[in-house]
Design a protein around this motif. Sequence first.
Motif, mmCIF file in Angstrom:
data_model
loop_
_atom_site.group_PDB
_atom_site.id
_atom_site.type_symbol
_atom_site.label_atom_id
_atom_site.label_comp_id
_atom_site.label_asym_id
_atom_site.label_seq_id
_atom_site.Cartn_x
_atom_site.Cartn_y
_atom_site.Cartn_z
ATOM 1 N N GLU A 69 0.835 -1.207 0.000
ATOM 2 C CA GLU A 69 0.000 0.000 0.000
ATOM 3 C C GLU A 69 0.869 1.255 0.000
ATOM 4 O O GLU A 69 0.577 2.219 -0.708
ATOM 5 C CB GLU A 69 -0.957 0.004 1.191
ATOM 6 C CG GLU A 69 -2.164 -0.879 0.992
ATOM 7 C CD GLU A 69 -3.003 -0.452 -0.192
ATOM 8 O OE1 GLU A 69 -3.369 0.730 -0.301
ATOM 9 O OE2 GLU A 69 -3.306 -1.324 -1.032
ATOM 10 N N ASP A 73 0.824 4.038 -2.855
ATOM 11 C CA ASP A 73 0.547 5.426 -2.461
ATOM 12 C C ASP A 73 1.669 6.380 -2.857
ATOM 13 O O ASP A 73 1.443 7.581 -3.026
ATOM 14 C CB ASP A 73 0.291 5.521 -0.957
ATOM 15 C CG ASP A 73 -1.039 4.907 -0.547
ATOM 16 O OD1 ASP A 73 -1.918 4.739 -1.430
ATOM 17 O OD2 ASP A 73 -1.201 4.581 0.650
ATOM 18 N N SER A 74 2.879 5.859 -3.033
ATOM 19 C CA SER A 74 4.017 6.712 -3.404
ATOM 20 C C SER A 74 4.010 7.072 -4.894
ATOM 21 O O SER A 74 4.762 7.951 -5.322
ATOM 22 C CB SER A 74 5.340 6.007 -3.059
ATOM 23 O OG SER A 74 5.616 4.960 -3.982
ATOM 24 N N SER A 78 -1.719 7.066 -8.032
ATOM 25 C CA SER A 78 -1.947 5.794 -7.337
ATOM 26 C C SER A 78 -3.264 5.132 -7.736
ATOM 27 O O SER A 78 -3.362 3.906 -7.765
ATOM 28 C CB SER A 78 -1.865 5.973 -5.826
ATOM 29 O OG SER A 78 -2.801 6.918 -5.379
#
Length: 135
Positions: A69, A73-74, A78
């Motif tokens: 995750e 998310d990075s 996303s």
Amino acid sequence: MPHLRKRPGASIVNIGSIEGLASNPGHPAYSASKAGIHGFTAAVAVDHGYEGIRCNAIAPGWINSDLSEAYIDSMADSDRVRRELLVMHPVGRLGQPADVGNLAVWLASDDSAFVTGQVYVIDGGRTKKLPLPVS
């Protein structure tokens, strides 16, 4: 090994990765380490089967976790990455930790007493799906 020799039906379950069978770009060390686990699994099964010690490996694909995750998310987009990941998997979802855990429990149990030296891919069909060119 001395402790395993004392247990009838001892079972070792190693965790490899689909990247031990194929590689994502930029992951040579990770792929090599997971291929090593798969080879080690076969060698232990061959060398210690006569002692009643079985050894198998699980090669997970994309499994949801805090780490996966954080990686998603990075990414700049996303939401797009999440959609593309789902499309890569014929089952239409990503793996859950319980998917791997359930297989590990079976491999450790007497229900798999005639199974040794195997690498079980658990990836929702990802490694079986060939990509088509995008138009």
